[in-house]
Design a protein around this motif. Structure first.
Motif, short mmCIF file in Angstrom:
data_model
loop_
_atom_site.label_atom_id
_atom_site.label_comp_id
_atom_site.label_asym_id
_atom_site.label_seq_id
_atom_site.Cartn_x
_atom_site.Cartn_y
_atom_site.Cartn_z
N GLN A 181 0.87 -0.94 -0.03
CA GLN A 181 -0.07 0.11 0.03
C GLN A 181 0.88 1.30 0.20
OE1 GLN A 181 -3.15 -0.09 -0.56
NE2 GLN A 181 -3.08 -2.23 -0.40
N ALA A 182 2.11 1.28 0.75
CA ALA A 182 2.91 2.48 0.76
C ALA A 182 3.41 2.71 -0.67
CB ALA A 182 4.02 2.30 1.65
N VAL A 183 3.87 1.62 -1.15
CA VAL A 183 4.52 1.71 -2.70
C VAL A 183 3.48 2.22 -3.45
CG1 VAL A 183 5.43 0.46 -4.59
CG2 VAL A 183 6.25 -0.08 -2.10
N ARG A 184 2.32 1.71 -3.39
CA ARG A 184 1.10 2.10 -4.26
C ARG A 184 0.93 3.54 -4.28
NH1 ARG A 184 -5.33 1.05 -4.17
NH2 ARG A 184 -5.88 1.08 -6.28
N GLN A 185 0.81 4.07 -3.07
CA GLN A 185 0.52 5.45 -2.83
C GLN A 185 1.76 6.28 -3.38
OE1 GLN A 185 -0.33 5.95 1.29
NE2 GLN A 185 -1.99 4.41 1.29
N ALA A 186 3.13 5.83 -3.20
CA ALA A 186 4.11 6.78 -3.73
C ALA A 186 4.27 6.62 -5.12
CB ALA A 186 5.38 6.18 -3.06
N VAL A 196 -5.00 -9.37 -17.00
CA VAL A 196 -5.11 -7.99 -16.50
C VAL A 196 -4.43 -6.98 -17.59
CG1 VAL A 196 -5.11 -6.25 -14.90
CG2 VAL A 196 -5.37 -8.57 -14.33
N PHE A 197 -3.32 -7.33 -17.88
CA PHE A 197 -2.63 -6.48 -19.01
C PHE A 197 -2.56 -7.15 -20.41
CE2 PHE A 197 -0.99 -4.84 -14.95
CZ PHE A 197 -1.03 -3.59 -15.21
N LYS A 198 -3.85 -8.02 -20.96
CA LYS A 198 -3.36 -8.55 -22.15
C LYS A 198 -3.51 -7.84 -23.46
CE LYS A 198 -8.84 -8.74 -22.23
NZ LYS A 198 -9.95 -9.69 -22.31
N GLU A 199 -4.26 -6.48 -23.11
CA GLU A 199 -3.87 -5.78 -24.43
C GLU A 199 -2.57 -4.98 -24.65
OE1 GLU A 199 -6.42 -5.31 -26.28
OE2 GLU A 199 -7.80 -6.54 -24.92
N ALA A 200 -1.83 -4.92 -23.56
CA ALA A 200 -0.34 -4.23 -23.55
C ALA A 200 0.24 -4.65 -22.36
CB ALA A 200 -0.38 -2.87 -24.11
N LYS A 201 1.25 -5.11 -22.57
CA LYS A 201 2.40 -5.22 -21.32
C LYS A 201 2.65 -3.98 -20.64
CE LYS A 201 4.90 -9.30 -22.76
NZ LYS A 201 6.47 -9.99 -23.19
N PRO A 202 2.59 -4.12 -19.02
CA PRO A 202 2.95 -3.02 -18.40
C PRO A 202 4.39 -2.78 -18.76
CG PRO A 202 3.30 -4.94 -16.97
CD PRO A 202 2.46 -5.35 -18.47
N ASP A 203 4.58 -1.26 -18.38
CA ASP A 203 6.17 -1.01 -18.55
C ASP A 203 7.01 -1.36 -17.50
OD1 ASP A 203 5.34 0.87 -20.50
OD2 ASP A 203 4.41 2.13 -19.27
N LEU A 204 6.65 -1.99 -16.34
CA LEU A 204 7.49 -2.13 -15.20
C LEU A 204 6.49 -3.23 -14.41
CD1 LEU A 204 9.83 -1.63 -13.49
CD2 LEU A 204 8.89 0.26 -12.56
N VAL A 205 7.24 -4.09 -13.67
CA VAL A 205 6.64 -4.90 -12.74
C VAL A 205 7.27 -4.54 -11.41
CG1 VAL A 205 6.43 -7.13 -11.63
CG2 VAL A 205 5.84 -6.95 -14.10
N VAL A 206 6.67 -3.97 -10.31
CA VAL A 206 7.34 -3.84 -8.92
C VAL A 206 6.55 -4.76 -8.14
CG1 VAL A 206 7.35 -2.21 -7.09
CG2 VAL A 206 7.65 -1.43 -9.43
N SER A 207 7.52 -5.41 -7.19
CA SER A 207 7.20 -6.30 -6.18
C SER A 207 7.72 -5.77 -5.05
CB SER A 207 7.78 -7.85 -6.59
OG SER A 207 7.52 -8.73 -5.69
N GLY A 208 6.68 -5.76 -4.04
CA GLY A 208 6.77 -5.24 -2.69
C GLY A 208 6.30 -4.18 -2.23
N SER A 209 6.41 -3.35 -1.30
CA SER A 209 7.77 -3.62 -0.48
C SER A 209 7.29 -4.86 0.52
CB SER A 209 8.38 -2.44 0.25
OG SER A 209 9.44 -2.49 0.94
N ASN A 210 8.45 -5.71 0.61
CA ASN A 210 8.14 -6.66 1.25
C ASN A 210 8.53 -6.36 2.90
OD1 ASN A 210 7.97 -9.74 1.49
ND2 ASN A 210 10.10 -9.72 2.44
#
Length: 306
Positions: free
Chosen positions: A67-72, A131-145
């Protein structure tokens, strides 16, 4: 927690050097931007178009680090879609559901937020195909763990495993984790999530500017670990995966055919030069480039050939 040792072949050395140059250039950009002024009084620099980002983790879609990463990231102007496990999937590495014919549950919890009843790798794979079947995302972010993924621990990390899955599908990927300090307690990690998220958002901006709009060299993901410190981190270190682990499982007899899993906190010295474990322990942000290739560069094993 999930990857690899990075054997250093000439090709990989060039890749690591390229990442090092991008990160070094990005640091210079950050330093100079602090003193930059608009060309005209009152004029603001032109905004850079935001990225289309898939955000995932291994702690579950509702975890505070995510949630913190999403907001930032959203505050930085990026479009963020969460596709993450429905429940805690820590320690599953790059595990993926491959029982063909089985069903997997994925639900849109709210606009821009999907939960997947599977592993982090399942979440990324589903996200890219559905979810991204029309076009790949520019970036995958995983976390913050919740807790750092350094050294031997990274080998089992679902957080890192999600980033490697994105990388394997041709999408630039960053795994990010916040240190857990056993002396400071869990509250210290929770308090450090916003700083981790701000660092990540700034890192993405610096990488884009230093790379001329390109985030990372092809075939490279980053494993970022943010320290818990009394003040600001002492800087960023480009590191290699170490060999030590801050926590390991112990199996204690607990009845017939039953064993209780308890933690052990070893204090083994790190033997890898420039290791992520060492950088984090010295209050640096550790950034480890990963290529997802488990192949030994020059295996000489007697008996393999005839």
């Amino acid at each position: 927690m999930s990857v690899l040792r990075i054997p250093v072949t000439r090709a990989r050395a060039r890749t690591l050097a390229a990442v090092a140059c991008v990160l070094a250039a990005s640091a210079l950009i950050m330093a100079s931007s602090a003193h930059a002024v608009p060309e005209r009084p009152g004029e603001r620099p032109a905004a850079v178009q935001g990225l289309n980002i898939m955000l995932t983790n291994d702690d579950g879609f509702g975890a505070p680090g995510l949630q913190a990463v999403r907001q930032a990231l959203m505050a930085a102007g990026h479009r963020v879609t969460v596709v993450a496990p429905a429940a805690d999937q820590s320690g599953v590495g790059t595990a993926m559901t491959l029982r063909f014919g089985a069903r997997i549950t994925a639900r849109q919890e709210s606009p821009g937020v999907w939960s997947v009843a599977g592993t982090p790798a399942d979440s990324v794979s589903f996200g890219l195909q559905a979810v991204f079947k029309e076009a790949k995302p520019d970036l995958v972010v995983s976390g913050s763990n919740f807790g750092h993924n350094t050294g031997a621990v990274a080998t089992h990390s679902g957080t890192v495993g999600a980033a490697i899955t994105g990388l394997a599908n041709g999408v630039p990927s960053i795994a990010v984790s916040t240190e857990i300090d056993l002396r400071a307690g869990q509250e210290a990690t929770l308090k450090a999530f916003p700083a981790t998220a701000e660092y990540l958002a700034d890192l993405i901006a610096r990488l884009r500017r230093a790379g001329g709009g390109r985030l990372l060299p092809a075939g490279v993901a980053l494993n970022v670990n943010y320290p818990i410190t009394a003040g600001a981190p002492r800087g960023t270190k480009i590191t290699r995966l170490g060999t030590t682990a801050f926590v390991l499982p112990v199996y204690q007899p607990a009845g017939p055919d039953t064993f209780l899993i308890t933690p052990r906190f070893p204090a083994d010295p790190e033997t890898v030069e420039g290791a992520d474990t060492t950088a984090l322990s010295r209050d640096h942000v550790s950034v480890t480039p990963l290529d997802g290739d488990w192949t030994h560069p020059a295996a000489r094993i007697p008996g393999l050939t005839r």
